[in-house]
Structures are given as C-alpha cells and as structure tokens.
Scaffold this motif. Structure first.
Motif, mmCIF file in Angstrom:
data_model
loop_
_atom_site.group_PDB
_atom_site.id
_atom_site.type_symbol
_atom_site.label_atom_id
_atom_site.label_comp_id
_atom_site.label_asym_id
_atom_site.label_seq_id
_atom_site.Cartn_x
_atom_site.Cartn_y
_atom_site.Cartn_z
ATOM 1 N N LEU A 53 -0.304 0.318 -5.881
ATOM 2 C CA LEU A 53 0.180 0.708 -4.561
ATOM 3 C C LEU A 53 0.709 2.138 -4.572
ATOM 4 C CD1 LEU A 53 0.832 -0.026 -1.644
ATOM 5 C CD2 LEU A 53 3.005 -0.973 -2.438
ATOM 6 N N LEU A 54 1.444 2.507 -5.624
ATOM 7 C CA LEU A 54 1.969 3.868 -5.731
ATOM 8 C C LEU A 54 0.834 4.884 -5.844
ATOM 9 C CD1 LEU A 54 4.324 5.856 -6.091
ATOM 10 C CD2 LEU A 54 4.266 5.350 -8.548
ATOM 11 N N PHE A 55 -0.167 4.587 -6.647
ATOM 12 C CA PHE A 55 -1.282 5.508 -6.821
ATOM 13 C C PHE A 55 -2.059 5.684 -5.520
ATOM 14 C CE2 PHE A 55 -5.901 5.701 -7.519
ATOM 15 C CZ PHE A 55 -5.992 7.017 -7.962
ATOM 16 N N THR A 56 -2.336 4.573 -4.816
ATOM 17 C CA THR A 56 -3.073 4.667 -3.563
ATOM 18 C C THR A 56 -2.314 5.497 -2.537
ATOM 19 O OG1 THR A 56 -3.981 2.476 -4.012
ATOM 20 C CG2 THR A 56 -4.231 3.322 -1.790
ATOM 21 N N THR A 57 -0.987 5.328 -2.517
ATOM 22 C CA THR A 57 -0.167 6.121 -1.597
ATOM 23 C C THR A 57 -0.242 7.608 -1.939
ATOM 24 O OG1 THR A 57 1.330 4.244 -1.327
ATOM 25 C CG2 THR A 57 2.136 6.404 -0.627
ATOM 26 N N LEU A 58 -0.103 7.930 -3.229
ATOM 27 C CA LEU A 58 -0.156 9.340 -3.648
ATOM 28 C C LEU A 58 -1.534 9.937 -3.402
ATOM 29 C CD1 LEU A 58 1.858 9.209 -7.009
ATOM 30 C CD2 LEU A 58 2.618 10.065 -4.799
ATOM 31 N N LEU A 59 -2.579 9.113 -3.494
ATOM 32 C CA LEU A 59 -3.930 9.607 -3.286
ATOM 33 C C LEU A 59 -4.123 10.126 -1.864
ATOM 34 C CD1 LEU A 59 -6.396 9.678 -5.208
ATOM 35 C CD2 LEU A 59 -7.251 7.647 -4.050
ATOM 36 N N ALA A 71 4.278 4.046 14.147
ATOM 37 C CA ALA A 71 5.418 3.410 13.469
ATOM 38 C C ALA A 71 5.009 2.086 12.841
ATOM 39 C CB ALA A 71 6.556 3.205 14.463
ATOM 40 N N LEU A 72 4.169 1.319 13.541
ATOM 41 C CA LEU A 72 3.696 0.047 12.993
ATOM 42 C C LEU A 72 2.863 0.265 11.738
ATOM 43 C CD1 LEU A 72 3.403 -3.013 13.260
ATOM 44 C CD2 LEU A 72 1.405 -2.614 14.718
ATOM 45 N N ALA A 73 1.993 1.283 11.756
ATOM 46 C CA ALA A 73 1.161 1.567 10.585
ATOM 47 C C ALA A 73 2.011 1.983 9.385
ATOM 48 C CB ALA A 73 0.143 2.654 10.917
ATOM 49 N N VAL A 74 3.073 2.775 9.647
ATOM 50 C CA VAL A 74 3.943 3.223 8.553
ATOM 51 C C VAL A 74 4.771 2.068 7.993
ATOM 52 C CG1 VAL A 74 5.897 4.703 7.986
ATOM 53 C CG2 VAL A 74 4.038 5.592 9.390
ATOM 54 N N LEU A 75 5.253 1.195 8.887
ATOM 55 C CA LEU A 75 6.124 0.105 8.474
ATOM 56 C C LEU A 75 5.365 -1.142 8.039
ATOM 57 C CD1 LEU A 75 8.857 0.337 11.260
ATOM 58 C CD2 LEU A 75 9.004 1.187 8.906
ATOM 59 N N LEU A 76 4.049 -1.170 8.225
ATOM 60 C CA LEU A 76 3.282 -2.374 7.933
ATOM 61 C C LEU A 76 3.430 -2.856 6.490
ATOM 62 C CD1 LEU A 76 1.380 -4.465 9.107
ATOM 63 C CD2 LEU A 76 -0.547 -2.995 8.474
ATOM 64 N N PRO A 77 3.338 -1.991 5.463
ATOM 65 C CA PRO A 77 3.512 -2.498 4.095
ATOM 66 C C PRO A 77 4.869 -3.169 3.885
ATOM 67 C CG PRO A 77 2.553 -0.311 4.057
ATOM 68 C CD PRO A 77 2.976 -0.555 5.459
#
Length: 273
Positions: free
Chosen positions: A146-152, A238-244
């Motif tokens: 999850l961290l790698f996908t976010t940084l990507l 906001a929903l997309a950011v808070l979804l995880p």
C-alpha cells in the motif's frame, strides 16, 4: 500487479510505436495551447513529401538541438517553411529546412505525457520493490504494498506538478500602470486564478487562455492558482481521499462485531480446559 501491468503496457506501446517509425514527445511549454498544452503526449510519423500550411510538425530549428512542435504558417519556394505557436500569436524567428523535420503529429493525448515521462522511474521503482519484497516479512507485505502504490502516484505528482499549473504567455503595461497578462491554465484540473490587484478569475478549464489585468506592487505580480471544483466535485474528491481509511475502519468494525471462527473455537477450547 496492476502497477506492473500498466507500466509494462506503457513501455511496450512506446517501443511498438517506435518500431513503426514513429516518435513520441511530451509538450513542455504552453505555446501550442489550447490544443497541445503542457503535458500532452504527441505521436509523430515521418513526413513523406512537402509540408503544408496548417500542419503541426515536430522539428529542430537551425542551429539548436531543441525539439519544437509548432504549426506551419508559410511554405517558401525552396521547401523550407515558417512556423508559429497557436498561443503566441506571432511567427517564429527561424526558417526550418525540410531536412530538420522529425515528423508530423498524427495523434495526441492530453495529460498522458506526464505518465510517459515518469515511466522509466516507475519501472525502476517497481523492479526494486519486486526484488526487495521477498525479504519483507509476510505480515508487513500488505502495508508495504500500500505504501509503495501510494508513493508511485504521489512522488511523480509532487515532482512534476501536473495538476495545478499556470503560465504567463505574454504581458504588457498600460499607460495607467496596469499590467495586462495572457495566462493559460496548463494543468490537468480546472483552476481559479488570483492575481495581485485584480479580482479572481474563476473556473478556467485546462488549456483555456484568459486575459487578466492586475497591478504590480513593488515591481512584482503574483499569480496564484487554486483548484476550481463544484461542491459535488469536492465531495467526490474527499471521498476518494478518505476511501482507504473508511475501508480500513469498516473492516476493523466488522472483525469486532463478527470475530473470526478460529478465534471463537480457540476460546471454547480454553474454557473446556
């Protein structure tokens, strides 16, 4: 796996296009806005025959290795031609000989140039993670993925800043001292421009060119841009950011309300003992 598939498809498509004799370039300046704005990926094919007025071609001006993509506005008797950027409103100072033409633009994809520019770095990062993943304990792999996908996604956005961008194409000072600027939104999001000494210009679409009149304070003029979304677009963002986080909380609540069956059997065995 999804990141690997997307990166691989991008690289294969790029190599395949080059095998057909074509070339790919990312527009880096706003001179061809609004059609070919910053971050647009242009696909060129070799030019067979003379150029024609109105064609958009990629070339190298005489005496410089820099590559330009501009529109042909005049063809001379010897086959050389004059070019101009759509947003500049003036003819370029050079005359391009036919041998300096790289190709003609046959297709363009707005915004995809940012992804194409980041493909080599994304491929290298993906390869490093795949090699290092075996050394990560199993119970930490999901968090690391999850961290790698976010940084990507986050790192290219922070480095290249494709979402909110503004470029001043031209400006001149009036007799009253007011400053008139031609500004283009060359970001991927609709923007609101705020200029020193002028009212805000709201909802400028990507690639749109606007004229703003401001005033210089201390010899400086500040141009600030903010994302211009409607209320439902802000809510969707906001929903997309808070979804995880919402998914994580939902799973945590589900586990507390419905404990795993294995955990219940373990407790029953302990009670029997």
């Amino acid at each position: 796996a999804l990141a690997g598939v997307l990166v691989t498809l991008g690289i294969v498509a790029s190599i395949g296009w080059r095998f057909t004799g074509g070339s790919l370039y990312t527009i880096a300046t706003p001179s061809m806005c609004p059609d070919l704005c910053v971050g647009t990926l242009v696909l060129d094919q070799p030019l067979h025959g003379p150029v024609h007025v109105g064609q958009v071609v990629t070339f190298r001006p005489p005496g410089t290795p820099t590559v330009y993509t501009h529109r042909v506005v005049q063809v001379l008797a010897d086959g050389s031609f004059k070019t101009a950027g759509d947003a500049l409103g003036k003819v370029d100072p050079w005359t391009v000989p036919p041998k300096n033409v790289i190709g003609r633009v046959v297709f363009n994809l707005r915004g995809l140039g940012w992804l194409w520019r980041s493909l080599p770095w994304m491929a290298a990062a993906l390869a490093c993670v795949v090699l290092a993943r075996r050394s990560i304990p199993v119970w930490y792999r999901r968090q690391c993925d999850l961290l790698f996908t976010t940084l990507l996604v986050v790192v290219p956005v922070l480095v290249m800043r494709p979402l909110l961008r503004a470029s001043v194409i031209s400006w001149h000072v009036l007799h009253s001292g007011a400053l008139v600027m031609t500004v283009v939104n060359d970001g991927l999001l609709p923007a609101q421009f705020r200029v020193t000494g002028a009212p805000a210009v709201g909802h400028v679409a990507p690639g749109q060119i606007v004229t703003i009149t401001g005033s210089a304070r201390g010899g400086l003029v500040w141009v600030r841009q903010l994302a211009s979304f409607s209320l439902w677009q802000w809510a969707l963002l906001a929903l997309a950011v808070l979804l995880p986080m919402l998914v994580y909380l939902a799973r945590l609540l589900w586990v507390r309300v419905h404990p795993p069956r294995l955990q219940q059997i373990g407790r029953a065995s302990c009670r029997e003992r």
